[in-house]
Design a protein around this motif. Structure first.
Motif, PDB file in Angstrom:
ATOM      1  N   GLU A 117     -19.265 -33.080 -13.056  1.00 36.67           N
ATOM      2  CA  GLU A 117     -19.501 -31.697 -13.464  1.00 36.67           C
ATOM      3  C   GLU A 117     -20.381 -30.961 -12.459  1.00 36.67           C
ATOM      4  OE1 GLU A 117     -19.339 -32.519 -18.311  1.00 36.67           O
ATOM      5  OE2 GLU A 117     -21.248 -32.029 -17.349  1.00 36.67           O
ATOM      6  N   VAL A 118     -20.084 -29.663 -12.295  1.00 34.50           N
ATOM      7  CA  VAL A 118     -20.895 -28.793 -11.444  1.00 34.50           C
ATOM      8  C   VAL A 118     -21.289 -27.572 -12.266  1.00 34.50           C
ATOM      9  CG1 VAL A 118     -21.021 -27.445  -9.325  1.00 34.50           C
ATOM     10  CG2 VAL A 118     -19.663 -29.548  -9.373  1.00 34.50           C
ATOM     11  N   ILE A 119     -22.575 -27.314 -12.359  1.00 29.41           N
ATOM     12  CA  ILE A 119     -23.075 -26.159 -13.110  1.00 29.41           C
ATOM     13  C   ILE A 119     -22.957 -24.912 -12.249  1.00 29.41           C
ATOM     14  CG2 ILE A 119     -25.092 -25.135 -14.231  1.00 29.41           C
ATOM     15  CD1 ILE A 119     -26.047 -28.010 -14.806  1.00 29.41           C
ATOM     16  N   VAL A 120     -22.348 -23.858 -12.826  1.00 28.91           N
ATOM     17  CA  VAL A 120     -22.072 -22.620 -12.092  1.00 28.91           C
ATOM     18  C   VAL A 120     -22.526 -21.429 -12.929  1.00 28.91           C
ATOM     19  CG1 VAL A 120     -20.338 -21.302 -10.827  1.00 28.91           C
ATOM     20  CG2 VAL A 120     -19.989 -23.758 -11.206  1.00 28.91           C
ATOM     21  N   PRO A 121     -23.648 -20.773 -12.563  1.00 33.60           N
ATOM     22  CA  PRO A 121     -24.040 -19.561 -13.293  1.00 33.60           C
ATOM     23  C   PRO A 121     -22.990 -18.467 -13.114  1.00 33.60           C
ATOM     24  CG  PRO A 121     -25.853 -20.409 -11.951  1.00 33.60           C
ATOM     25  CD  PRO A 121     -24.621 -21.137 -11.520  1.00 33.60           C
ATOM     26  N   ALA A 122     -22.713 -17.761 -14.204  1.00 29.35           N
ATOM     27  CA  ALA A 122     -21.797 -16.617 -14.146  1.00 29.35           C
ATOM     28  C   ALA A 122     -22.607 -15.335 -14.269  1.00 29.35           C
ATOM     29  CB  ALA A 122     -20.767 -16.711 -15.265  1.00 29.35           C
ATOM     30  N   PRO A 123     -22.334 -14.325 -13.434  1.00 31.69           N
ATOM     31  CA  PRO A 123     -21.175 -14.241 -12.549  1.00 31.69           C
ATOM     32  C   PRO A 123     -21.317 -15.112 -11.301  1.00 31.69           C
ATOM     33  CG  PRO A 123     -22.540 -12.307 -12.266  1.00 31.69           C
ATOM     34  CD  PRO A 123     -23.132 -13.074 -13.418  1.00 31.69           C
ATOM     35  N   VAL A 142     -22.324 -21.006 -16.934  1.00 28.19           N
ATOM     36  CA  VAL A 142     -23.467 -20.580 -17.734  1.00 28.19           C
ATOM     37  C   VAL A 142     -23.495 -19.058 -17.730  1.00 28.19           C
ATOM     38  CG1 VAL A 142     -25.954 -20.750 -18.073  1.00 28.19           C
ATOM     39  CG2 VAL A 142     -24.721 -22.607 -16.920  1.00 28.19           C
ATOM     40  N   GLU A 143     -23.387 -18.465 -18.906  1.00 27.23           N
ATOM     41  CA  GLU A 143     -23.358 -17.011 -18.996  1.00 27.23           C
ATOM     42  C   GLU A 143     -24.744 -16.412 -18.787  1.00 27.23           C
ATOM     43  OE1 GLU A 143     -21.557 -15.498 -22.508  1.00 27.23           O
ATOM     44  OE2 GLU A 143     -19.712 -16.672 -22.291  1.00 27.23           O
ATOM     45  N   THR A 144     -24.770 -15.307 -18.036  1.00 28.12           N
ATOM     46  CA  THR A 144     -25.997 -14.519 -17.904  1.00 28.12           C
ATOM     47  C   THR A 144     -25.664 -13.096 -18.338  1.00 28.12           C
ATOM     48  OG1 THR A 144     -25.551 -13.893 -15.609  1.00 28.12           O
ATOM     49  CG2 THR A 144     -26.750 -15.958 -15.973  1.00 28.12           C
ATOM     50  N   SER A 145     -26.634 -12.212 -18.279  1.00 27.62           N
ATOM     51  CA  SER A 145     -26.396 -10.851 -18.743  1.00 27.62           C
ATOM     52  C   SER A 145     -27.069  -9.848 -17.836  1.00 27.62           C
ATOM     53  CB  SER A 145     -26.919 -10.667 -20.174  1.00 27.62           C
ATOM     54  OG  SER A 145     -28.332 -10.767 -20.190  1.00 27.62           O
ATOM     55  N   ILE A 146     -26.647  -8.610 -17.957  1.00 28.80           N
ATOM     56  CA  ILE A 146     -27.231  -7.539 -17.152  1.00 28.80           C
ATOM     57  C   ILE A 146     -28.701  -7.342 -17.506  1.00 28.80           C
ATOM     58  CG2 ILE A 146     -26.599  -5.681 -18.750  1.00 28.80           C
ATOM     59  CD1 ILE A 146     -25.896  -3.985 -16.260  1.00 28.80           C
ATOM     60  N   GLU A 147     -29.076  -7.656 -18.754  1.00 31.25           N
ATOM     61  CA  GLU A 147     -30.467  -7.504 -19.178  1.00 31.25           C
ATOM     62  C   GLU A 147     -31.393  -8.444 -18.407  1.00 31.25           C
ATOM     63  OE1 GLU A 147     -27.861  -5.680 -21.954  1.00 31.25           O
ATOM     64  OE2 GLU A 147     -27.891  -7.794 -21.328  1.00 31.25           O
ATOM     65  N   ASP A 149     -30.710  -9.376 -15.277  1.00 29.21           N
ATOM     66  CA  ASP A 149     -30.287  -9.210 -13.881  1.00 29.21           C
ATOM     67  C   ASP A 149     -29.295 -10.280 -13.445  1.00 29.21           C
ATOM     68  OD1 ASP A 149     -31.193  -6.852 -12.876  1.00 29.21           O
ATOM     69  OD2 ASP A 149     -33.094  -7.641 -12.150  1.00 29.21           O
ATOM     70  N   PHE A 150     -28.519 -10.776 -14.398  1.00 31.47           N
ATOM     71  CA  PHE A 150     -27.469 -11.765 -14.122  1.00 31.47           C
ATOM     72  C   PHE A 150     -28.022 -13.036 -13.477  1.00 31.47           C
ATOM     73  CE2 PHE A 150     -25.227  -7.591 -13.834  1.00 31.47           C
ATOM     74  CZ  PHE A 150     -24.359  -7.763 -14.909  1.00 31.47           C
ATOM     75  N   LYS A 151     -29.216 -13.462 -13.884  1.00 27.46           N
ATOM     76  CA  LYS A 151     -29.816 -14.671 -13.322  1.00 27.46           C
ATOM     77  C   LYS A 151     -29.996 -15.732 -14.409  1.00 27.46           C
ATOM     78  CE  LYS A 151     -33.021 -12.122 -11.122  1.00 27.46           C
ATOM     79  NZ  LYS A 151     -34.111 -11.705 -10.215  1.00 27.46           N
ATOM     80  N   ILE A 152     -29.774 -16.982 -14.041  1.00 28.65           N
ATOM     81  CA  ILE A 152     -29.890 -18.095 -14.967  1.00 28.65           C
ATOM     82  C   ILE A 152     -31.368 -18.421 -15.207  1.00 28.65           C
ATOM     83  CG2 ILE A 152     -29.795 -19.844 -13.152  1.00 28.65           C
ATOM     84  CD1 ILE A 152     -28.155 -21.606 -15.007  1.00 28.65           C
ATOM     85  N   TYR A 181     -32.822 -14.086  -6.345  1.00 26.08           N
ATOM     86  CA  TYR A 181     -33.829 -14.923  -6.999  1.00 26.08           C
ATOM     87  C   TYR A 181     -35.144 -14.858  -6.229  1.00 26.08           C
ATOM     88  CZ  TYR A 181     -30.407 -17.086 -10.157  1.00 26.08           C
ATOM     89  OH  TYR A 181     -29.463 -17.304 -11.129  1.00 26.08           O
ATOM     90  N   SER A 182     -36.213 -14.582  -6.921  1.00 25.49           N
ATOM     91  CA  SER A 182     -37.542 -14.549  -6.303  1.00 25.49           C
ATOM     92  C   SER A 182     -38.046 -15.978  -6.101  1.00 25.49           C
ATOM     93  CB  SER A 182     -38.530 -13.797  -7.199  1.00 25.49           C
ATOM     94  OG  SER A 182     -38.764 -14.541  -8.394  1.00 25.49           O
TER      95      SER A 182
END
Length: 394
Positions: A117-123, A142-147, A149-152, A181-182
């Motif tokens: 398995e390979v973990i892939v943040p979306a988008p 892994v779903e992220t959201s605009i709230e 900033d689309f970061k895991i 990512y900071s």
């Protein structure tokens, strides 16, 4: 009876390339199409890089190249990693490939067994999923959201790790969201990943220099995970050399050797002339390409302002790359000019056919509520494109 392999049957076509092709077909029919679907700078490579290519031709660089790249280019890449990223990679830890796409595919082929398995943040970039499948791996999105900033988040990452997890891939700045990512956010991910040294981290940094914060952190800078990290980069974006096909990795020695072995049986070394020109590009100070970065930053401000006036577009402010990735889900179920929009794919096709503007559905990036719009186009084209989009959604 179909003779196509199951491997190919389960693959999807690249959505970005498919939309670009549809736009070209409409253009061929005489329509005035503005394509904002492909991630390609509208600049030419800097003059000194072009001159270096001409010199390489005249000097007779026409033969097969070493599989991992010319020694001089790998030295230039090693120096670039030290200068820009504070990373120490020996030339033996660097493999030059036919674009960063091949670099990443090499890594998956070299590390994955069937069922890993390979973990892939979306988008995510459209090809990650298919690359993993080609290597008989299983993508775990892994779903992220605009709230956010689309970061895991670290919590999301840890929740997806299983005994089968073999890889984690992400891009920063991100294609398609432009998110960056900071150092603090990467440290939080490192705090999770350091406990799983068998997980290979693939850090796609192809948009490193198209960055509007002035700060870029490579996850390999954290000593806790350096020996499990592959840093991916290339010449396509920052140097406007998309067609020259030069990508590269810095990796642990065992993995660099494995990628070299894979590439030796697939394509051998990358283009000779493009490699010689890339040496000059990497040796030059970043100030030589600052004019392109400044132009993209100006265009980002322009398109964010224009997007504010478009019905149904909710945007965050991307800190890198040259895309906006608006959430367009409030348009779903609505009808415009007799066309009902139920998905972002519907919206992308509607805008292409009715506004003659090419975009890409967020479905292709694992974020079905969004739409990717490239601003790697002239300001005149961008103003006209957003005018057409606005009128089409009234």
């Amino acid at each position: 009876m179909s003779q196509v392999s199951q491997r190919v049957q389960k693959m999807s076509f690249s959505a970005t390339l498919a939309m670009t092709q549809k736009a070209r077909e409409l253009k061929a029919k005489g329509h005035d199409v503005i394509s904002l679907s492909i991630g390609e700078p509208d600049f030419n490579p800097p003059e000194f890089i072009q001159e270096a290519a001409i010199t390489a031709i005249k000097e007779g660089f026409n033969s097969y190249t070493p599989v991992p790249g010319y020694a001089e280019l790998r030295e230039a890449i090693s120096n670039k990693f030290k200068r820009d990223n504070n990373l120490d990679y020996s030339t033996e830890q660097i493999v030059v490939s036919n674009g960063a796409k091949q670099s990443i595919t090499n890594v998956f082929l070299a590390t994955l067994n069937e069922g890993d398995e390979v973990i892939v943040p979306a988008p995510y970039w459209v090809s990650y999923i298919e690359m993993i499948k080609i290597a008989d791996g299983i993508p775990v999105t892994v779903e992220t959201s605009i709230e956010n900033d689309f970061k895991i988040t670290p919590e999301q990452l840890k929740s997806k790790i299983t005994t089968k997890t073999k890889g984690f891939i992400f891009s920063s700045p991100c294609n398609p969201s432009g998110s960056l990512y900071s150092k603090e956010e990467l440290q939080a991910l490192v705090n999770i990943l350091k406990d799983y040294p068998h997980i290979t981290i693939i850090s796609d940094e192809i948009y490193e220099h198209i960055n509007y914060t002035g700060q870029h952190t490579s996850i390999a800078q954290f000593s806790e995970v350096k020996e499990q990290t592959v840093t991916v980069n290339g010449m396509s974006k920052a140097f406007a050399m998309t067609g020259w096909r030069i990508g590269y990795i810095g990796a642990p020695l065992w993995l660099a050797k494995a990628c070299n072995k894979v590439q030796g049986q697939m394509t051998s070394g990358a283009n000779s002339v493009a490699q010689r020109a890339s040496i000059k590009g990497l040796e030059a100070p970043i100030s030589e390409i600052q004019y392109m970065i400044d132009a993209f930053k100006t265009r980002r401000s322009l398109v964010l302002d224009l997007a504010k006036d478009i019905n149904g577009f909710q945007c965050n402010e991307p800190e890198g790359a040259f895309y906006i990735f608006p959430d367009v889900s409030t348009l779903f179920g609505k009808t415009f000019n007799g066309v009902t929009i139920n998905t972002s794919t519907d919206l992308a096709m509607y805008l292409l056919e009715h506004a003659h503007v090419g975009t890409v559905s967020g479905d292709a990036f694992g974020s079905p509520n969004c739409l990717r719009i490239s601003y790697a186009a002239s300001e005149t084209q961008l103003k006209e494109a957003f005018k057409r989009i606005k009128n089409a959604l009234i």
